[in-house]
Design a protein around this motif. Sequence first.
Motif, short mmCIF file in Angstrom:
data_model
loop_
_atom_site.label_atom_id
_atom_site.label_comp_id
_atom_site.label_asym_id
_atom_site.label_seq_id
_atom_site.Cartn_x
_atom_site.Cartn_y
_atom_site.Cartn_z
N ALA A 1 43.83 -9.00 -84.22
CA ALA A 1 43.62 -7.61 -84.67
C ALA A 1 43.46 -6.67 -83.48
CB ALA A 1 42.39 -7.53 -85.58
N ALA A 2 42.72 -7.10 -82.47
CA ALA A 2 42.53 -6.27 -81.27
C ALA A 2 43.86 -6.06 -80.55
CB ALA A 2 41.52 -6.90 -80.33
N ASN A 3 44.65 -7.11 -80.42
CA ASN A 3 45.96 -6.98 -79.76
C ASN A 3 46.88 -6.04 -80.54
OD1 ASN A 3 45.22 -8.70 -77.71
ND2 ASN A 3 46.16 -10.49 -78.61
N ASN A 4 46.86 -6.14 -81.86
CA ASN A 4 47.68 -5.25 -82.69
C ASN A 4 47.23 -3.80 -82.54
OD1 ASN A 4 49.26 -7.34 -83.62
ND2 ASN A 4 48.08 -7.62 -85.50
N ALA A 5 45.92 -3.59 -82.49
CA ALA A 5 45.40 -2.23 -82.32
C ALA A 5 45.85 -1.64 -80.99
CB ALA A 5 43.88 -2.23 -82.42
N VAL A 6 45.78 -2.43 -79.93
CA VAL A 6 46.21 -1.95 -78.62
C VAL A 6 47.70 -1.62 -78.64
CG1 VAL A 6 46.58 -2.65 -76.21
CG2 VAL A 6 44.38 -3.08 -77.31
N GLU A 7 48.51 -2.47 -79.25
CA GLU A 7 49.95 -2.20 -79.34
C GLU A 7 50.22 -0.91 -80.11
OE1 GLU A 7 52.00 -5.62 -80.91
OE2 GLU A 7 51.28 -6.90 -79.29
N ASN A 8 49.48 -0.68 -81.20
CA ASN A 8 49.66 0.55 -81.97
C ASN A 8 49.29 1.78 -81.16
OD1 ASN A 8 50.63 -0.77 -84.23
ND2 ASN A 8 48.62 -0.95 -85.19
N VAL A 9 48.22 1.68 -80.38
CA VAL A 9 47.81 2.80 -79.52
C VAL A 9 48.88 3.07 -78.47
CG1 VAL A 9 46.14 3.51 -77.76
CG2 VAL A 9 45.34 2.56 -79.92
N GLN A 10 49.44 2.01 -77.89
CA GLN A 10 50.48 2.18 -76.88
C GLN A 10 51.72 2.83 -77.49
OE1 GLN A 10 50.86 -1.84 -75.44
NE2 GLN A 10 49.44 -1.50 -73.75
N LYS A 11 52.10 2.41 -78.70
CA LYS A 11 53.25 3.02 -79.37
C LYS A 11 52.99 4.49 -79.67
CE LYS A 11 54.90 -1.18 -81.63
NZ LYS A 11 55.03 -1.90 -82.92
N ALA A 12 51.80 4.80 -80.14
CA ALA A 12 51.45 6.19 -80.45
C ALA A 12 51.48 7.04 -79.18
CB ALA A 12 50.09 6.27 -81.12
N ALA A 13 50.99 6.49 -78.09
CA ALA A 13 50.99 7.23 -76.82
C ALA A 13 52.42 7.49 -76.35
CB ALA A 13 50.23 6.46 -75.75
N LYS A 14 53.30 6.51 -76.51
CA LYS A 14 54.69 6.71 -76.11
C LYS A 14 55.37 7.76 -76.99
CE LYS A 14 55.34 2.21 -74.01
NZ LYS A 14 55.98 0.89 -74.08
N GLN A 15 55.05 7.74 -78.27
CA GLN A 15 55.61 8.76 -79.16
C GLN A 15 55.09 10.15 -78.79
OE1 GLN A 15 54.49 7.31 -83.03
NE2 GLN A 15 56.38 6.12 -83.29
N ALA A 16 53.82 10.24 -78.45
CA ALA A 16 53.25 11.53 -78.05
C ALA A 16 53.92 12.05 -76.79
CB ALA A 16 51.74 11.40 -77.85
N VAL A 17 54.20 11.17 -75.85
CA VAL A 17 54.90 11.57 -74.62
C VAL A 17 56.29 12.08 -74.97
CG1 VAL A 17 55.94 10.70 -72.49
CG2 VAL A 17 53.58 10.11 -73.05
N GLY A 18 56.98 11.41 -75.88
CA GLY A 18 58.31 11.86 -76.30
C GLY A 18 58.27 13.23 -76.94
#
Length: 189
Positions: free
Chosen positions: A140-157
């Motif tokens: 669950a922690a790894n999935n949460a980190v991956e989701n945060v990373q994806k959201a951050a990349k989308q925000a940068v885009g």
Amino acid sequence: MNTTPEQFVAAGKANLETLVELSQKTFEGVEKLLELNLQAVRATLAESAEQAKALLAAKDAQEVFALQSAYFQPAAEKASSYGRQVYEITSATQAEVSKLVEAQFAATQQKVAALVDTAIKNAPAGTENAAALIKSAMTAANNAVENVQKAAKQAVGVAEANFEAMSQSANQAAKGATAAAPKAPRRAA
């Protein structure tokens, strides 16, 4: 599982190498920004001197206004270009730092997972439920980190797209303002 002094030394070396690499990437970005700023200051000083000479040579207020208007569009375009270059430098530096941090985080995740697996294998009988709970929490922690990373990349885009749109809008506004300004009368030679 016991940790040996060699493992501590290896971990310390790996962390130091990562820190040195992060420092180098950050310094390279700062160096590029300083170089860009020096170029901008040099160009601005030279252009300001030329503009001041032209304004002092103007014969009337209409010519002064026309000269000022003529300088507005190039100045707006240069400011937009400068902003774009700053953004590109900071984005590139941020991307490189992010790659390093993500790689370090992935390596740490693998080490922790291996440590947990070893601990679970060596756990006493009857602790299977606790082991399953620990594995579930890690997933669950790894999935949460991956989701945060994806959201951050989308925000940068999104930020990049917004910056580009603002830059184009500013350039168009500068062109429109310059086109609407009266032109300087031509002097007879």
